[in-house]
Design a protein around this motif. Structure first.
Motif, PDB file in Angstrom:
ATOM      1  N   LEU A 129       0.777  -1.314   0.047  1.00  0.00           N
ATOM      2  CA  LEU A 129       0.016   0.239  -0.060  1.00  0.00           C
ATOM      3  C   LEU A 129       0.975   1.145  -0.033  1.00  0.00           C
ATOM      4  N   ALA A 130       1.888   1.361   0.860  1.00  0.00           N
ATOM      5  CA  ALA A 130       2.790   2.493   0.860  1.00  0.00           C
ATOM      6  C   ALA A 130       3.406   2.837  -0.531  1.00  0.00           C
ATOM      7  N   ASN A 131       3.974   1.931  -1.097  1.00  0.00           N
ATOM      8  CA  ASN A 131       4.366   1.895  -2.305  1.00  0.00           C
ATOM      9  C   ASN A 131       3.602   2.191  -3.262  1.00  0.00           C
ATOM     10  N   ILE A 132       2.350   2.009  -3.321  1.00  0.00           N
ATOM     11  CA  ILE A 132       1.208   2.263  -4.433  1.00  0.00           C
ATOM     12  C   ILE A 132       1.028   3.576  -4.251  1.00  0.00           C
ATOM     13  N   ALA A 133       0.914   4.114  -2.974  1.00  0.00           N
ATOM     14  CA  ALA A 133       0.599   5.519  -2.626  1.00  0.00           C
ATOM     15  C   ALA A 133       1.696   6.351  -3.224  1.00  0.00           C
ATOM     16  N   VAL A 141      -3.915   6.843  -9.607  1.00  0.00           N
ATOM     17  CA  VAL A 141      -4.750   6.199  -8.455  1.00  0.00           C
ATOM     18  C   VAL A 141      -6.102   5.865  -8.649  1.00  0.00           C
ATOM     19  N   TRP A 142      -6.850   6.798  -9.384  1.00  0.00           N
ATOM     20  CA  TRP A 142      -8.384   6.644  -9.549  1.00  0.00           C
ATOM     21  C   TRP A 142      -8.540   5.515 -10.319  1.00  0.00           C
ATOM     22  N   ALA A 167      -0.180   9.641  -4.212  1.00  0.00           N
ATOM     23  CA  ALA A 167      -1.546  10.001  -3.718  1.00  0.00           C
ATOM     24  C   ALA A 167      -1.484   9.717  -1.973  1.00  0.00           C
ATOM     25  N   ASP A 168      -2.384  10.397  -1.469  1.00  0.00           N
ATOM     26  CA  ASP A 168      -2.565  10.116   0.034  1.00  0.00           C
ATOM     27  C   ASP A 168      -2.638   8.767   0.485  1.00  0.00           C
ATOM     28  N   TYR A 169      -1.935   8.266   1.249  1.00  0.00           N
ATOM     29  CA  TYR A 169      -2.019   6.883   1.833  1.00  0.00           C
ATOM     30  C   TYR A 169      -3.398   6.375   2.366  1.00  0.00           C
ATOM     31  N   ALA A 170      -3.960   7.573   2.848  1.00  0.00           N
ATOM     32  CA  ALA A 170      -5.392   7.234   3.529  1.00  0.00           C
ATOM     33  C   ALA A 170      -6.328   6.917   2.251  1.00  0.00           C
ATOM     34  N   LEU A 171      -6.195   7.490   1.029  1.00  0.00           N
ATOM     35  CA  LEU A 171      -6.938   7.249  -0.088  1.00  0.00           C
ATOM     36  C   LEU A 171      -6.960   5.887  -0.471  1.00  0.00           C
ATOM     37  N   VAL A 172      -5.566   5.445  -0.674  1.00  0.00           N
ATOM     38  CA  VAL A 172      -5.323   4.027  -1.206  1.00  0.00           C
ATOM     39  C   VAL A 172      -5.787   3.046  -0.323  1.00  0.00           C
TER      40      VAL A 172
END
Length: 216
Positions: free
Chosen positions: A32-36, A97-98, A41-46
């Motif tokens: 998740l952190a690497n994707i964000a 990210v979307w 993108a905001d980590y909370a969004l991911v």
């Protein structure tokens, strides 16, 4: 070529199908952190995709069960696996990210496969035999989500976050081939209408036995 329509699928086919349905939930969590970071993108969004994925899974549980009762187990499972492959590829190729989140939600189509697998077992067996088969499927569904994050973390460490989605693509393709060859139609008494299926939910929710079973 698939065998006779009356032949039940191998238990391993249902275990693989159920395992994929739960592995898809959390294998990519270590990434998740690497994707964000990659999508800026905001980590909370991911991270939100976990809760939304679970919500979509619940809705699909209510839809895919009646679909399999109406049109058969085989076409519903094969269609779900095909959509899962498309969604996995979409996550791999996502440019922002979307787009990633949209395809990630689409991956939830595989989540109800466990419930359909149990329905398949009940189609062709009963009593102790059915309980034994369901037990093996349930065991796979319990063990898979415990091992999946370790596998996802290892893949992320070695090859990056997209490696988990390559793994989804490979596992989904292998499961689709297995189901195409081995999963014959087991629903010999398809439901007449969707309305009848959905009306039964009200009766189920009002059943004390149902709630006792769920809370046990």
């Amino acid at each position: 070529m698939p065998g006779k329509a009356a032949d039940p699928p191998a238990l391993m086919t249902l275990i693989a199908l159920s395992g994929l349905s739960v592995v898809s939930l959390n294998m990519f969590l270590p990434s998740l952190a690497n994707i964000a970071h990659e999508f800026q993108a905001d980590y909370a969004l991911v991270n939100l995709c976990i809760a939304v994925y679970a919500a979509v899974s619940v809705v699909l549980q209510l839809v895919m069960g009646p679909l399999s009762d109406r049109f058969g187990r085989r076409p519903v499972i094969l269609a779900a696996l095909l959509l899962f492959l498309v969604a996995s590829l979409g996550c791999l190729l996502a440019a922002n990210v979307w787009v990633f989140l949209a395809f990630r939600m689409m991956q939830a189509v595989i989540a109800p496969a466990y419930a359909v697998s149990v329905a398949i077992i009940r189609d062709f067996s009963a009593g102790n035999k059915a309980a034994s088969s369901i037990g093996y499927v349930a065991m796979a569904s319990a063990v898979a989500p415990m091992l999946a994050p370790m596998l996802g973390g290892t893949l992320d460490e070695l090859y990056g976050w997209r490696a988990s989605f390559w793994a989804f693509l490979v596992m989904g393709g292998a499961t689709l081939a297995l189901c195409w060859l081995d999963l014959r139609e087991t629903n010999k008494t398809p439901a007449a209408t969707f309305a009848r299926q959905f009306r039964s939910y009200a009766k189920l929710v009002g059943s004390g036995r149902f709630w006792v079973t769920r809370c046990a």
